[in-house]
Design a protein around this motif. Structure first.
Motif, mmCIF file in Angstrom:
data_model
loop_
_atom_site.group_PDB
_atom_site.id
_atom_site.type_symbol
_atom_site.label_atom_id
_atom_site.label_comp_id
_atom_site.label_asym_id
_atom_site.label_seq_id
_atom_site.Cartn_x
_atom_site.Cartn_y
_atom_site.Cartn_z
ATOM 1 N N LEU A 1 0.922 -1.271 0.018
ATOM 2 C CA LEU A 1 0.116 0.047 0.179
ATOM 3 C C LEU A 1 0.979 1.244 0.101
ATOM 4 N N GLY A 2 1.845 1.320 0.795
ATOM 5 C CA GLY A 2 2.830 2.557 0.970
ATOM 6 C C GLY A 2 2.100 3.483 1.515
ATOM 7 N N ASP A 3 3.034 4.769 1.586
ATOM 8 C CA ASP A 3 2.662 5.901 2.115
ATOM 9 C C ASP A 3 1.546 6.584 1.229
ATOM 10 N N ARG A 4 0.650 7.660 1.510
ATOM 11 C CA ARG A 4 0.344 8.468 0.501
ATOM 12 C C ARG A 4 0.870 9.297 -0.061
ATOM 13 N N PRO B 1 -29.992 -3.799 7.363
ATOM 14 C CA PRO B 1 -28.834 -2.773 7.130
ATOM 15 C C PRO B 1 -27.694 -2.921 7.736
ATOM 16 N N GLY B 2 -27.320 -3.670 8.953
ATOM 17 C CA GLY B 2 -26.388 -3.783 9.840
ATOM 18 C C GLY B 2 -25.149 -4.193 8.940
ATOM 19 N N ALA B 3 -25.037 -5.351 8.036
ATOM 20 C CA ALA B 3 -23.988 -5.916 7.432
ATOM 21 C C ALA B 3 -23.429 -4.853 6.435
ATOM 22 N N ALA B 4 -24.175 -3.921 5.906
ATOM 23 C CA ALA B 4 -23.801 -2.871 4.976
ATOM 24 C C ALA B 4 -23.286 -1.861 5.683
ATOM 25 N N ILE B 5 -23.676 -1.619 6.775
ATOM 26 C CA ILE B 5 -23.052 -0.348 7.518
ATOM 27 C C ILE B 5 -21.678 -0.806 7.904
ATOM 28 N N LEU B 6 -21.499 -2.032 8.544
ATOM 29 C CA LEU B 6 -20.208 -2.519 8.871
ATOM 30 C C LEU B 6 -19.156 -2.622 7.632
ATOM 31 N N ALA B 7 -19.749 -3.097 6.666
ATOM 32 C CA ALA B 7 -18.851 -2.901 5.501
ATOM 33 C C ALA B 7 -18.299 -1.532 4.914
ATOM 34 N N MET B 8 -19.358 -0.821 5.086
ATOM 35 C CA MET B 8 -19.115 0.630 4.678
ATOM 36 C C MET B 8 -18.122 1.279 5.780
ATOM 37 N N VAL B 9 -18.319 0.987 6.986
ATOM 38 C CA VAL B 9 -17.446 1.756 7.995
ATOM 39 C C VAL B 9 -15.929 1.126 7.640
ATOM 40 N N ALA B 10 -15.904 -0.152 7.533
ATOM 41 C CA ALA B 10 -14.561 -0.653 7.169
ATOM 42 C C ALA B 10 -13.876 -0.009 5.887
ATOM 43 N N ALA B 11 -14.602 0.033 5.094
ATOM 44 C CA ALA B 11 -14.141 0.612 3.521
ATOM 45 C C ALA B 11 -13.823 1.948 3.906
ATOM 46 N N LEU B 12 -14.394 2.738 4.691
ATOM 47 C CA LEU B 12 -13.996 4.252 5.128
ATOM 48 C C LEU B 12 -12.533 4.390 5.889
ATOM 49 N N ARG B 13 -12.571 3.262 6.819
ATOM 50 C CA ARG B 13 -11.588 3.347 7.803
ATOM 51 C C ARG B 13 -10.280 2.843 7.164
ATOM 52 N N ALA B 14 -10.390 2.023 6.021
ATOM 53 C CA ALA B 14 -9.172 1.384 5.517
ATOM 54 C C ALA B 14 -8.802 2.240 4.297
ATOM 55 N N GLY B 15 -9.352 3.396 4.341
ATOM 56 C CA GLY B 15 -8.759 4.531 3.406
ATOM 57 C C GLY B 15 -9.495 4.701 2.137
ATOM 58 N N ALA B 16 -10.497 4.070 1.853
ATOM 59 C CA ALA B 16 -10.984 4.422 0.451
ATOM 60 C C ALA B 16 -11.209 6.000 0.361
ATOM 61 N N GLY B 17 -11.025 6.616 -0.845
ATOM 62 C CA GLY B 17 -11.456 7.878 -1.169
ATOM 63 C C GLY B 17 -12.851 8.222 -0.883
ATOM 64 N N VAL C 1 -8.714 -2.739 -2.897
ATOM 65 C CA VAL C 1 -8.736 -2.507 -4.381
ATOM 66 C C VAL C 1 -9.012 -1.251 -4.769
ATOM 67 N N ALA C 2 -9.936 -0.474 -4.180
ATOM 68 C CA ALA C 2 -9.926 0.898 -4.767
ATOM 69 C C ALA C 2 -8.870 1.825 -4.464
ATOM 70 N N GLN C 3 -7.887 1.357 -3.571
ATOM 71 C CA GLN C 3 -6.706 2.068 -3.625
ATOM 72 C C GLN C 3 -5.645 1.626 -4.517
ATOM 73 N N GLY C 4 -5.789 0.575 -5.117
ATOM 74 C CA GLY C 4 -4.955 0.282 -6.106
ATOM 75 C C GLY C 4 -4.384 -1.093 -5.947
ATOM 76 N N LEU C 5 -4.686 -1.759 -5.173
ATOM 77 C CA LEU C 5 -4.024 -3.093 -5.092
ATOM 78 C C LEU C 5 -4.633 -4.006 -6.068
ATOM 79 N N ALA C 6 -3.859 -5.106 -6.556
ATOM 80 C CA ALA C 6 -4.439 -6.120 -7.528
ATOM 81 C C ALA C 6 -5.338 -6.873 -6.445
ATOM 82 N N PRO C 7 -6.311 -7.575 -7.352
ATOM 83 C CA PRO C 7 -7.403 -8.147 -6.379
ATOM 84 C C PRO C 7 -6.621 -9.487 -5.436
ATOM 85 N N ALA C 8 -5.684 -10.032 -5.922
ATOM 86 C CA ALA C 8 -5.141 -11.277 -5.052
ATOM 87 C C ALA C 8 -4.511 -10.608 -4.048
#
Ligand code: NAX
Ligand code: ADP
Ligand code: K
Length: 503
Positions: free
Chosen positions: A242-245, A267-283, A452-459
């Protein structure tokens, strides 16, 4: 496959058959006969024993009739000579060792007899009479379930609080699959010989092996030249992927995750996925959900964009804007869910498919390396049209089958998660039973989507996501495992995707 982006610090994992085929040759290349290897094996175990208990302690050494037992007799002689109070127990005290046994085992057993160490039947060994039990009953030669009186003895041993030092593999654990065959010993330490056996790190093993010590007997490096590992264990934090921004980056640089799920009342599962995606650095993170859930999801995290979609056509502009999709959290198994799922599958964007998304995929399989599938054993069983017990009986083979059948990037979740991907087969034995609570999988799916959104290959995204998710679970659950929630992982995931390495 090995690129600069592959994990350099990983351990090779092997099957029992590979050890049986090449350990003699590896020993030869190192300058040792099989007999000398066994003497070295016994010595390595004895050195570990010295670290666990002091001279004078009472030790029961429990030996089978094969070479695992042979290692045990060597330990017994060394421990007796060093001043430990050694009691010897044998699976078959009257019989000779198997003809296939190496000479040092026969010699060590004879020496034990000459030293006055009387062998008693294994089932007479009462664990509470000892400070330490050495398990030399079965190793990689275990070929059928542990049953009858022996199984009863194992159960009683496990009930006692006496520490067990297992030689090579705890008795009853299948070294290839990590399954319990009948009954299996719970060890505090396992000293494993020459190379790591893959079954020590998944299935039931995490509850049985304790701390694993590799005694490579000087032959390990030769063995690794002779045998290809089908699986490797991730031991390095993949932050460099991932490296530094970059200083001048902006939200558009870090991708847009679209979470598709949250059918009526879920709604709960989508909320958890949403928060994880935000906290993992998606733009940017958007959620496409059933209109009835917009209010509740939007109220959870104002940074996310939440869209109610009644019909699949309303998804089109969202799908076009997304860098990665997470399809399935709370999606549901009704007609709405199916139509929304189908609309997602029509675009080529890389997709993490989890939960009800996997349910729909199992109905109508699709093959693509742009799919990241994150099944737990139950979902894997549905995808492979078998049952959960079949999956757990051989997690390695089923993870490979999923990869081969769907041509997708796969993680088979659970203690010792297995990744079978276009970048090879990886085992991640991080994580903890604190993670056995609802919502953990949704959090993982969102995290992978963000990578994935931040550019890593799927694997890569899959491997890094599973690794950080598991480490976050360990950290979150370290002080109080019961009651650990997926939400507790979010701030830790944030630290991990910024390069933090817990002590
Ligand atoms: N070959 C070598 O160079 C070395 C072997 N080593 C040791 O040798 C072990 C492998 O030895 P073996 O191949 O003799 O196998 P094991 O000693 O693990 O056991 C095999 C024996 O147990 C019997 N058995 C299997 N399952 C049983 C069950 N459920 N109930 C009752 N009996 C059962 C088999 O019939 C066979 O006689 C390794 O795990 C390791 O501890 C080490 O000394 C290192 C060197
Ligand atoms: N005992 C355990 N050890 C390690 N990891 C675990 C353990 N139990 C659960 N996990 C992890 O927690 C996650 C649970 O995911 P999943 O079963 O899909 O949960 P849910 O569907 O409830 O969100 C997986 O990543 C799994 O590997
Ligand atoms: K053993």
């Amino acid at each position: 496959m090995e690129t600069s982006q592959s994990i350099s610090l990983a351990q090779n994992l092997y099957c029992a058959e590979q050890l049986q085929r090449s350990e003699a040759r590896a020993g030869e290349l190192a300058g040792y006969s099989l007999g000398q290897l066994m003497s070295l094996a016994g010595r390595s175990v004895f050195e570990e024993l010295e670290r666990i208990v002091s001279v004078g302690a009472s030790i029961a050494i429990c030996c089978g009739e094969g070479n695992n037992g042979g290692d045990g007799y060597i330990v017994a002689r060394l421990a007796h000579q060093a001043g430990y109070k050694v009691s010897l127990y044998a699976l078959n005290a009257k019989a000779e060792l198997k003809q296939t046994s190496h000479e040092p085992a026969v010699q060590a057993r004879r020496a034990c007899r000459e030293l006055g160490l009387e062998e008693r039947p294994l089932t007479d060994c009462t664990a509470n009479d000892y400070d330490l039990i050495v398990d030399a009953v079965f190793g990689i030669g275990l070929s059928r379930p542990v049953e009858g009186a022996l199984a009863e003895w194992v159960r009683a041993l496990n009930k006692s609080r006496v520490p067990v030092l297992a030689i090579d593999v705890p008795t009853g654990i299948n070294a290839d699959s990590g399954c319990i065959m009948g009954e299996a010993i719970v060890a505090q330490v396992t000293v494993t010989m020459i190379a790591y056996k893959r079954g020590l790190f998944t299935g039931a093993s995490p509850g049985h092996v304790g701390r694993i010590v590799l005694a490579d007997l000087g032959a390990g490096k030769y063995f690794e030249r002779l045998e290809q590992p089908a699986w490797r264990r991730v031991t390095e934090n993949p932050y460099s992927w991932l490296g530094d921004r970059v200083a001048h980056s902006h939200k558009g640089t870090h991708g847009h995750v679209l979470i598709v799920g949250a059918g009526p009342g879920m709604p709960g599962a989508a909320i958890l996925a949403m928060v994880a995606a935000l906290r993992a650095g998606a733009g940017k993170v958007s959620v496409a959900c059933h209109p009835s859930n917009v209010g509740i999801i939007a109220s959870q995290q104002p940074e996310a964009m939440v869209h109610g979609v009644e019909a699949p056509e309303q998804l089109n502009h969202l799908l076009n804007a997304a860098t990665s999709l997470v399809v399935g959290p709370g999606l549901g198994r009704d007609e709405w869910g199916y139509k929304i799922y189908q609309a997602c599958m029509a675009v080529n964007t890389c997709k993490v498919i989890d939960a009800d998304g996997l349910y729909w995929l199992a109905q109508d399989p699709v093959h693509s390396s742009q799919l990241i599938l994150t099944p737990h054993p139950g979902e894997a069983a549905r995808l492979l049209k078998c049952n959960t017990r079949d999956i757990e009986a051989n997690r390695f083979e089923h993870a490979l089958s999923l990869h081969n059948q769907y041509h997708a990037q796969i993680v088979l979740k659970g203690a010792g998660s297995l990744i079978s991907s276009t970048r090879g087969n990886w085992l991640i034995d991080r994580g903890s039973p604190a993670m056995a609570s609802g919502g953990m999988g949704d959090c993982l799916a969102g995290l992978i989507g963000a990578l994935v959104a931040q550019g890593l290959a799927p694997a890569q995204a899959l491997t890094a996501g599973v690794y950080w998710h598991a480490v976050a679970g360990e950290v979150a659950g370290s002080k109080a495992p019961r009651g650990t929630l997926a939400s507790d992982l979010m701030p830790i995931i944030r630290k991990l995707v910024n390069g933090w390495i817990p002590e």
